[in-house]
Enzyme design. Structure first.
Site, PDB file in Angstrom:
ATOM      1  N   GLY A 184      -4.934  -9.782  15.580  1.00  0.00           N
ATOM      2  CA  GLY A 184      -6.137 -10.400  16.109  1.00  0.00           C
ATOM      3  C   GLY A 184      -7.435  -9.826  15.588  1.00  0.00           C
ATOM      4  O   GLY A 184      -8.520 -10.317  15.938  1.00  0.00           O
ATOM      5  N   LYS A 185      -7.380  -8.811  14.729  1.00  0.00           N
ATOM      6  CA  LYS A 185      -8.606  -8.217  14.202  1.00  0.00           C
ATOM      7  C   LYS A 185      -9.279  -9.152  13.199  1.00  0.00           C
ATOM      8  O   LYS A 185      -8.677 -10.105  12.707  1.00  0.00           O
ATOM      9  CB  LYS A 185      -8.294  -6.879  13.523  1.00  0.00           C
ATOM     10  CG  LYS A 185      -7.603  -5.860  14.405  1.00  0.00           C
ATOM     11  CD  LYS A 185      -8.470  -5.392  15.553  1.00  0.00           C
ATOM     12  CE  LYS A 185      -7.771  -4.279  16.320  1.00  0.00           C
ATOM     13  NZ  LYS A 185      -8.599  -3.780  17.447  1.00  0.00           N
ATOM     14  N   ASN A 186     -10.546  -8.834  12.877  1.00  0.00           N
ATOM     15  CA  ASN A 186     -11.258  -9.642  11.877  1.00  0.00           C
ATOM     16  C   ASN A 186     -10.528  -9.665  10.545  1.00  0.00           C
ATOM     17  O   ASN A 186     -10.578 -10.654   9.819  1.00  0.00           O
ATOM     18  CB  ASN A 186     -12.671  -9.093  11.673  1.00  0.00           C
ATOM     19  CG  ASN A 186     -13.578  -9.362  12.861  1.00  0.00           C
ATOM     20  OD1 ASN A 186     -13.113  -9.543  13.979  1.00  0.00           O
ATOM     21  ND2 ASN A 186     -14.871  -9.386  12.613  1.00  0.00           N
TER      22      ASN A 186
END
EC number: 2.6.1.-
Length: 367
Positions: A184-186
Site C-alpha cells: 500500500g505504500k507510494n
C-alpha cells in the site's frame, strides 16, 4: 464503492510491464538478491540522492539494521515519535535499546524539534524522526540538535518515498534513511520489501553483511546476522514501479489539491498542512475532526472506505506498557489519534471520486 486504496487498478495499469519482469526472474533461476535487486538499489539510491542503498525484506528490517549499523545497542536510548506504526519502536527494542518518545508538532504531526531538549540524556544514541503521511519532519532543527550531542539521525521514511525538505529527498539527510515497500505504500512491492539508503561506506558494509547472515563471503560469517534479504522478484517489480513514482506523486498531489479546494472552510474539519519548503507526497490524506468516528460511519454508509492512521499512539499500546508512559504524557499525539481520519487517495483515484467523497462529507456536516 470508493476504496481507501485500489491495488487491483494499480496492478492492471502496470501489468504489461510487471509480468515480463517477473517472468524474466523466474526464468533466470536467481530468486534471492542478484542483479535485479542490485539494479534496483542503484536506481533507488540515485533517486534519493545517496551513494548507497541496501535492499531488505521489510521496512522494519531496514530500521533494525540502520540502528545496529549506527552502533545502537543495550543501554542506549533512541528518541522517536509516539504517532507512528509500532514498527518504529519495535525496531529500537530489537536493537536492545529503549524507545523514548517526544510529542509531535500540532500542524504537521511529525516530531516536534522544540521538545527534543527535554528528552536527550547521557544514554541517548540516536533520533528517529518519522516522516508521517508522506511529509518529512522538520529536519533542520532536528539535525542541529543531533549534531550538538553527536547523535545519529535515522530517518523513518517508510511513508515518504519522494518527499522533500528544502529540495533534499527523504532518506538523504540523516546518517541513513529507511523505507518500506509494503504493497500500500507510494512505491509498493507485490509482497514485502524494504531498503536503507546511506552515504556512509562503513555502515553500508555492515548492513549488507547483517542482512545476509553476517557473511563477508559465502560461509564466512563476520557478524551475527539475519535473513533479511530481498527476493529477486520484488526487486524486479520495484524497478518497474520506480520509473512511475514521480507521475504517481503528481497524481496524489493533484487529488490532495482537489480535496483542499472542496473541503476548505467546513466547520470542525482540519485539513492536512504542507509545511513551507517541503514536498508532501500524500501517502495518506488525513483530515481531523472531533466527530471522527461519526464521520467514518457516515462515509461507510455512503460506500466510502476510510482508514485510521493511527487510532492508538505507541506509548499507550499494551505491548509498550513496560516503558512506563501514561495517558496525557503526549497530548498532541493523543488528540490526533482520536481525530485523524484518512480519506481515499491513490494515483488511480479520479477527480469525480474526490468530489463524491467531499459531497458525502458535506451531507454529514450540514445534515
Amino acid at each position: 464503492m470508493i476504496p481507501l486504496l485500489d491495488l487491483k487498478a494499480h496492478y492492471a495499469a502496470l501489468r504489461p510491464e510487471i509480468e515480463p519482469a517477473v517472468l524474466s526472474v523466474l526464468a533466470s533461476g536467481n530468486y534471492v538478491l542478484g542483479e535485479q535487486v542490485q539494479q534496483f538499489e542503484r536506481d533507488f539510491a540515485a533517486y534519493c540522492g545517496t551513494r548507497h542503498a541496501i535492499a531488505v525484506n521489510s521496512g522494519t528490517s531496514a530500521l533494525h539494521l540502520a540502528l545496529l549499523a549506527a552502533g545502537v545497542g543495550p543501554g542506549d536510548e533512541v528518541i522517536t515519535s509516539p504517532l507512528t506504526f509500532v514498527a518504529t519502536a519495535s525496531a529500537i527494542v530489537y536493537a536492545g535499546a529503549q524507545p523514548v518518545f517526544v510529542d509531535v508538532d500540532p500542524e504537521t504531526l511529525t516530531l516536534d524539534p522544540k521538545r527534543l531538549e527535554e528528552a536527550v540524556t547521557r544514554r541517548t544514541k540516536a533520533i528517529i524522526p518519522v516522516h508521517l503521511h508522506g511529509q518529512m519532519a522538520d529536519m533542520g532543527p532536528i539535525l542541529d540538535r543531533a549534531s550538538h550531542s553527536h547523535l545519529h539521525v535515522i530517518e523513518d521514511a517508510c511513508q515518504a518515498h519522494g518527499a522533500e525538505y528544502g529540495g533534499q529527498r527523504a532518506g538523504s539527510m540523516g546518517v541513513s534513511g529507511c523505507f518500506s515497500f509494503y504493497p500500500g505504500k507510494n512505491l509498493g512491492a507485490c509482497g514485502e520489501g524494504g531498503l536503507v539508503v546511506t552515504n556512509d561506506d562503513r555502515q553500508m558494509e555492515i548492513m549488507r553483511m547483517l542482512r545476509d547472515w553476517g557473511q563477508e563471503q559465502r560461509y564466512h560469517h563476520a557478524l551475527k546476522g539475519f535473513n533479511y534479504r530481498m527476493d529477486a522478484v520484488q526487486g524486479a517489480i520495484l524497478r518497474v514501479k520506480l520509473a512511475h513514482l514521480e507521475e504517481w506523486i503528481a497524481a496524489r498531489r493533484a487529488r490532495a489539491a482537489d480535496y483542499d479546494r472542496l473541503l476548505s472552510g467546513i466547520p470542525h474539519l482540519r485539513l492536512p498542512v504542507e509545511a513551507p519548503g517541503r514536498r508532501h507526497v500524500y501517502h495518506v490524506y488525513a483530515v481531523r475532526t472531533p466527530e471522527r468516528d461519526d464521520l467514518r460511519r457516515h462515509l461507510e454508509r455512503e460506500g466510502i472506505q476510510t482508514g485510521l492512521h493511527y487510532p492508538i499512539p505507541v506509548h499507550l499500546q499494551k505491548a509498550f506498557r513496560d516503558l512506563g508512559y501514561a495517558e496525557g504524557d503526549f497530548p498532541v499525539a493523543e488528540a490526533a489519534c482520536r481525530e485523524v481520519l484518512s480519506l481515499p487517495i491513490y494515483p488511480e483515484l479520479a477527480a469525480d471520486q474526490v468530489e463524491n467523497v467531499a459531497e458525502a462529507i458535506m451531507r454529514d456536516v450540514y445534515a
